[in-house]
Scaffold this active site. Sequence first.
Site, PDB file in Angstrom:
ATOM      1  N   CYS B 140       0.861  -1.598   0.403  1.00  0.00           N
ATOM      2  CA  CYS B 140      -0.268  -0.100  -0.231  1.00  0.00           C
ATOM      3  C   CYS B 140       0.629   1.411  -0.158  1.00  0.00           C
ATOM      4  O   CYS B 140       0.227   2.532  -0.100  1.00  0.00           O
ATOM      5  CB  CYS B 140      -0.927  -0.132   1.180  1.00  0.00           C
ATOM      6  SG  CYS B 140      -2.588  -1.406   1.796  1.00  0.00           S
ATOM      7  N   HIS B 273      -2.179   8.220   6.112  1.00  0.00           N
ATOM      8  CA  HIS B 273      -2.798   6.626   4.861  1.00  0.00           C
ATOM      9  C   HIS B 273      -4.521   6.540   5.776  1.00  0.00           C
ATOM     10  O   HIS B 273      -4.840   6.441   5.464  1.00  0.00           O
ATOM     11  CB  HIS B 273      -1.958   6.219   5.764  1.00  0.00           C
ATOM     12  CG  HIS B 273      -1.698   4.499   5.656  1.00  0.00           C
ATOM     13  ND1 HIS B 273      -1.730   4.222   3.964  1.00  0.00           N
ATOM     14  CD2 HIS B 273      -2.487   3.285   5.646  1.00  0.00           C
ATOM     15  CE1 HIS B 273      -2.235   3.197   3.725  1.00  0.00           C
ATOM     16  NE2 HIS B 273      -2.478   2.319   4.614  1.00  0.00           N
ATOM     17  N   HIS B 308      -9.675   2.299  -0.094  1.00  0.00           N
ATOM     18  CA  HIS B 308      -8.077   1.999   0.241  1.00  0.00           C
ATOM     19  C   HIS B 308      -7.445   1.101  -1.761  1.00  0.00           C
ATOM     20  O   HIS B 308      -7.913   0.450  -1.871  1.00  0.00           O
ATOM     21  CB  HIS B 308      -8.037   0.975   1.158  1.00  0.00           C
ATOM     22  CG  HIS B 308      -6.280   1.038   1.325  1.00  0.00           C
ATOM     23  ND1 HIS B 308      -5.350   1.765   0.462  1.00  0.00           N
ATOM     24  CD2 HIS B 308      -5.782   0.255   2.336  1.00  0.00           C
ATOM     25  CE1 HIS B 308      -3.924   1.322   0.772  1.00  0.00           C
ATOM     26  NE2 HIS B 308      -4.385   0.895   2.008  1.00  0.00           N
TER      27      HIS B 308
END
Lengths: 85, 539
Positions: B140, B273, B308
């Site tokens: 990620c 994040h 995400h």
Amino acid sequence: MDSLISELKSRIIEALNLEDLHVEDIDTNAPLFGEGLGLDSIDALELIVMMEKFYGIKLADASQGKAIFRSIATMADYIEKNRTK
Amino acid sequence: MCKNIAITGCGIIAAKQIGSAKHLCFSGFSYPVGEVDYSNKELKDMLDIPCSQLVSRTSLLGIYAVREAAANAGISTDAFGKCVLVSGTTVGGMDLTEQYWNVIDTNPSVMLQHDSGSCTDVIKQYFGFFDRATTISTACSSGANAILLGAELLATGKADIVFAGGTEALTRFHLSGFASLMILDKDVCRPFSPNRSGLNLGEGAAFVVMETAEHAQKRGAKILCYYRGGGNACDAFHQTATSPNGEGAYLAMTQALKNACLEPRDIKYVNAHGTGTINNDESEIAALKRVFGEELPIVESTKSITGHTTSAAGAIEAVICIKKMQENPSLINVMDNSFGFGGNDTSLVLSVNPSKADIIKYNNNIEIETIARSEITSEEELDDIKQFLKPTEYRRMGKILRSSLLTSLRALKESNIAVPDAIITATSLGCWNNSEAILDNIDEPKPTLFMQSTHNTIGSNIAIYLKCHGYNITYTHGRSSLQMALDDAEILIKSGKCKNVLVGLHEETTEKYRNLMKNNGVEGLKPLYSLSMVLTAKS
């Protein structure tokens, strides 16, 4: 109950690849996480998968595992009361 | 005069809201997602790609974003010097692989688009102006690391123009993988809310066009903002959980600020994040408070809109940061946080103003030498791991994790180094044994296998064992991966950032994979191969 405890120990050894351990090495009342066997959050997920597969118990939320997986004894007790297979 | 890195273009494609999936090639997935609202056919039509041509959705989204970035920066030919594409992706061509998996034996050519590097090559080949392409996979944080690397390629004169970003399509593979980790929210995610209960996955791509300010001025390009600095650190705590005090995130943010020559109070906006999981948000807030004190700047997560987008997230959120600065002139300096599996944490600082110092002080006179190397070519050697680790420590590690850790430990021992300054991993395929096992049981993958199925599992597994918080990155671009890793090690050492770097090439294949590739004309793949080297400056 004793046979469930023994069965549970061997299933945990298999599910978590604890290949150097034997059923008799696992203390029924010792903590599974942190100290004791030193398991972590991913092991908890594997235990959730195992409970569903063998005992038909489905947890909706991983945080429920905390109390259930305190020790082999608490886990066996929960399975005994909630198993659907 | 210092060499400033300017951003002169950006392109983005992402969901505008979280909702039910419409375009997935499979059914039965009940969680909400951030899906790009175009089918593959619609994307191909827009990009003038024949509908019959097999192209992964990851590549299609990437092409879309790169095309937009190129138009935005006024680049349509190769007249602007050495142009490099740096793309971050982890899923790669998995959307195609999983669709064909049950009939893969009769469609082996699908595997030629499986790996992340070949997805980047498809993007490169679509455009005529790229001299070379690189692929980074740190889960990620891939997109953020692509931008960080892009800036360093420019600062060290290895490129004149860089397109850096990330692209990732939704796949059944990682949707069910994240479901197995029980961290998906059944509703729209609520990052940083007390009642948050997980994340929504999303997809998309974003790329920024980067060049030195001098280069931009020479070609008359409009500068949107400056890349001021970046920090890459490893949490070295756990493959999926983040440490309670957010050590990796803290290190990444403080390094990015130092690199940018800015103080915490200079940052007015952080695109966090902020996945919406209990664990991430708690540890990110702890890290933010360690960096900024109790009075935090505006901290926002845009994942409640885009979902995400995993490997694309760092790049998508960098583009959102740029738009934020354009809309709100009081936002002079902004920060973009991206944290990946394995604790691969990266933070970027962008600014309206140029810097007062170079992001890198590069000394080309420093010579590099390899002071130790260790190789494993067969499975039989893996038993030696017992010399270093207890059975409880390696119980979960598959072959490639054991071979990569074992060769690393041997090479470090030979060089008398306990913990290296940086860990750089090269792998074309990553943890293929685990990926194949998940493909075989795609609706109910084992959490342990999914946790260890990304390319960066290898490098972070080494970091977790060594408690190495230093720079940690993974290159995954076919046979070029090792050279890319060595080039990066050279930058780290010649810039004085690191005294020593652990570089490894790690590959594993299954019999099934080797047979499929044999049908594609690729011979000689080995079941297992690991090479670890320790590099330092020649004294």
